[in-house]
Write a protein that holds these residues in place. Structure first.
Motif, short mmCIF file in Angstrom:
data_model
loop_
_atom_site.label_atom_id
_atom_site.label_comp_id
_atom_site.label_asym_id
_atom_site.label_seq_id
_atom_site.Cartn_x
_atom_site.Cartn_y
_atom_site.Cartn_z
N PRO A 278 1.07 -1.18 0.19
CA PRO A 278 0.32 -0.08 0.16
C PRO A 278 0.32 1.44 -0.30
CG PRO A 278 -0.54 -1.89 1.53
CD PRO A 278 0.79 -2.02 0.97
N LEU A 279 0.86 1.79 -1.03
CA LEU A 279 1.76 3.31 -1.02
C LEU A 279 -0.32 4.63 -0.88
CD1 LEU A 279 3.82 2.88 -3.88
CD2 LEU A 279 4.40 2.13 -1.95
N ARG A 280 1.05 5.41 -0.42
CA ARG A 280 0.03 6.82 -0.55
C ARG A 280 -0.80 7.60 -1.58
NH1 ARG A 280 4.41 11.62 0.23
NH2 ARG A 280 5.94 10.91 1.92
N SER A 281 0.05 6.46 -2.95
CA SER A 281 -1.07 7.34 -3.79
C SER A 281 -1.70 6.01 -4.38
CB SER A 281 0.15 6.74 -5.46
OG SER A 281 0.79 5.66 -5.63
N MET A 282 -2.48 5.27 -4.21
CA MET A 282 -3.34 4.15 -4.08
C MET A 282 -4.05 3.81 -3.35
SD MET A 282 -1.14 0.52 -3.61
CE MET A 282 1.11 0.56 -4.52
N THR A 283 -5.43 3.63 -3.74
CA THR A 283 -6.84 3.18 -2.59
C THR A 283 -7.38 2.11 -3.28
OG1 THR A 283 -8.13 3.98 -5.25
CG2 THR A 283 -8.11 5.53 -3.92
N GLY A 284 -7.79 1.13 -2.74
CA GLY A 284 -8.56 -0.15 -2.14
C GLY A 284 -8.50 -1.23 -0.96
N ASP A 285 -8.38 -2.64 -1.15
CA ASP A 285 -8.64 -2.94 -0.36
C ASP A 285 -7.15 -3.51 0.13
OD1 ASP A 285 -8.81 -5.50 1.51
OD2 ASP A 285 -9.64 -6.54 0.29
N PHE A 286 -6.63 -2.15 1.11
CA PHE A 286 -5.50 -2.37 1.44
C PHE A 286 -5.23 -3.78 2.26
CE2 PHE A 286 -5.31 2.36 1.45
CZ PHE A 286 -4.87 2.46 0.46
N GLU A 287 -5.61 -4.18 3.64
CA GLU A 287 -5.90 -5.54 4.23
C GLU A 287 -5.27 -7.09 3.47
OE1 GLU A 287 -5.88 -8.54 6.66
OE2 GLU A 287 -7.47 -8.86 5.00
N ALA A 288 -5.64 -6.62 2.16
CA ALA A 288 -5.11 -7.86 1.27
C ALA A 288 -3.55 -8.07 0.72
CB ALA A 288 -6.37 -8.16 0.64
N MET A 289 -3.15 -6.31 0.77
CA MET A 289 -1.89 -6.03 0.07
C MET A 289 -1.07 -6.31 1.18
SD MET A 289 -2.45 -2.71 -1.55
CE MET A 289 -4.12 -1.78 -2.54
N ALA A 290 -0.12 -6.34 0.23
CA ALA A 290 1.70 -6.93 0.53
C ALA A 290 2.21 -5.75 2.00
CB ALA A 290 2.78 -7.17 0.24
N PHE A 291 1.49 -5.68 3.43
CA PHE A 291 2.37 -5.37 4.64
C PHE A 291 3.98 -5.38 4.77
CE2 PHE A 291 -1.93 -4.32 5.18
CZ PHE A 291 -1.77 -2.85 4.84
N TYR A 292 4.68 -4.93 4.17
CA TYR A 292 6.37 -5.73 4.10
C TYR A 292 6.60 -5.33 5.67
CZ TYR A 292 6.63 -6.75 -0.80
OH TYR A 292 5.30 -7.46 -2.54
N ALA A 293 7.68 -6.45 5.91
CA ALA A 293 8.38 -6.20 7.20
C ALA A 293 8.98 -6.90 7.74
CB ALA A 293 6.96 -6.00 8.25
N GLY A 294 10.13 -6.29 8.51
CA GLY A 294 11.33 -7.11 8.34
C GLY A 294 10.86 -7.31 10.09
#
Ligand SMILES: Cc1cc2nc3c(=O)[nH]c(=O)nc-3n(C[C@H](O)[C@H](O)[C@H](O)COP(=O)(O)O)c2cc1C
Length: 331
Positions: A278-294
């Protein structure tokens, strides 16, 4: 005290390097990290040449220091990759970082044009191949890293193995969020640290606020490795993300060939199971996107300015190193 030979090559004061995070690491973040004395890569994987030109222009508008561009040859169509490399050479981008399957041709082309080439690697063999191809700096990525994870070994196992084999400066990446982490890898002989997750949760990162907030809320055991986010990348590539409905299997088989649109960015569809975060420039169903984290995500507990985060990590690293004696000699 943190200054190492790699700082001369990269033109920075402290060896804290912003990872070239696709989508997330744009000019605002690179400018802030550079302003704090560190070094920054623009994450430009698969981005059109027009955006690379624009982002390079914006970095140059806020600093005269060196900076870099990150590209992923294996995840980019050949025509676009060629155009990206031509643009980096024409724009005299000082440093380019490459990741994933090594492309010796790309390394050679960049070196011939006078660009400093950095390769992120996930094994000793990859490190050797990158150095042979002409890489002037290696980034050793441990399996703790957020985003695409190349290697299988924990950082503190892989790092000494690569250091024993390498003849060029080595930086370390994966799960590093605090000054003490930086002190640990520098004591082992790394010349500096590459920071990804810690820099997502900053005001200047281009990640959507939802991603920043999820990072702040996540605990130490909140991440998992999965190949479910695969659209846009070579097959079987694992990413480290925060657990969500996709990693819990609630959307069915990621590999059944369906294309379900869950968001959009300037008219471009964002698909379920794609590598887009999820980026600042996006809209949508963020919950189902990749929340990258180490794996260092549990120690990031606020969204703050990038300059402040870099300076805090640097000051804490200096304090932690003070009692440890001289750092190992390095190239
Ligand atoms: C949101 C995100 C996007 C990333 N995108 C890229 C990329 O486009 N190119 C790349 O070389 N590495 C990418 N990485 C991996 C980083 O280079 C680095 O290995 C990793 O962030 C280090 O681990 P950490 O996140 O625990 O600090 C990404 C990492 C994250 C968190």
């Amino acid at each position: 005290m943190l200054r190492r030979p790699v700082c001369d090559l990269l033109g920075c004061e402290i060896p804290l390097v912003l990872a070239g995070m696709g989508g997330v690491a744009r000019s605002e973040l690179v400018g802030a990290v550079t302003g704090a004395g560190g070094f920054g890569f623009l994450g430009m994987v698969r981005e059109p040449v027009a955006l690379i030109r624009e982002e390079v222009r914006k970095v140059r508008a806020c600093t005269e220091r060196k900076f870099g561009v990150n590209l992923i040859p294996a995840a980019t169509a050949p025509d676009l990759l060629n155009a990206q490399i031509d643009a980096c050479i024409e724009l005299r981008v000082p440093v380019v970082c490459l990741f994933w399957a090594l492309s010796a041709d790309v390394v050679r082309r960049l070196r011939e044009a006078g660009v400093v080439v950095v390769c992120q690697v996930g094994s000793v063999q990859e490190a050797r191949e990158a150095e042979t191809a002409g890489a002037q700096v290696l980034i050793v990525q441990g399996r703790e890293a957020g985003g695409h994870v190349r290697g299988l070994e924990p950082l503190l196992v892989l790092l000494p193995e690569v250091l024993a084999a390498a003849r060029v400066p080595v930086l370390a990446a994966g799960g590093l969020s605090e000054g003490a982490d930086v002190a640990n890898i520098m004591t082992l002989g790394a010349q500096g640290a590459v920071l990804g997750t810690a820099m997502i949760a900053t005001h200047e990162s281009f990640a959507h606020g939802v991603h920043k907030q999820r990072i702040v809320e996540a605990g130490a055991d909140g991440t998992t490795l999965t190949d479910a986010f695969h659209i846009n990348w070579p097959p079987h590539a694992r990413v480290r993300v925060l657990r969500n409905s996709v990693t819990l299997g609630e959307h069915g088989d990621p590999f059944d060939g369906r294309r379900t649109v869950i968001g959009e960015e300037a008219g471009r569809p964002i698909y379920l199971f794609s590598t887009d975060s999820p980026l600042r420039s996006m809209t949508g169903d963020f919950e189902a996107m990749a929340f990258y984290a180490g794996k260092g995500v549990g120690r990031i507990d606020a969204v703050i300015g990038a300059r402040e985060r870099v300076q805090r990590i640097a000051a804490d690293a200096v304090a932690a190193l003070r009692d440890r004696g001289p750092l190992p000699a390095s190239f």
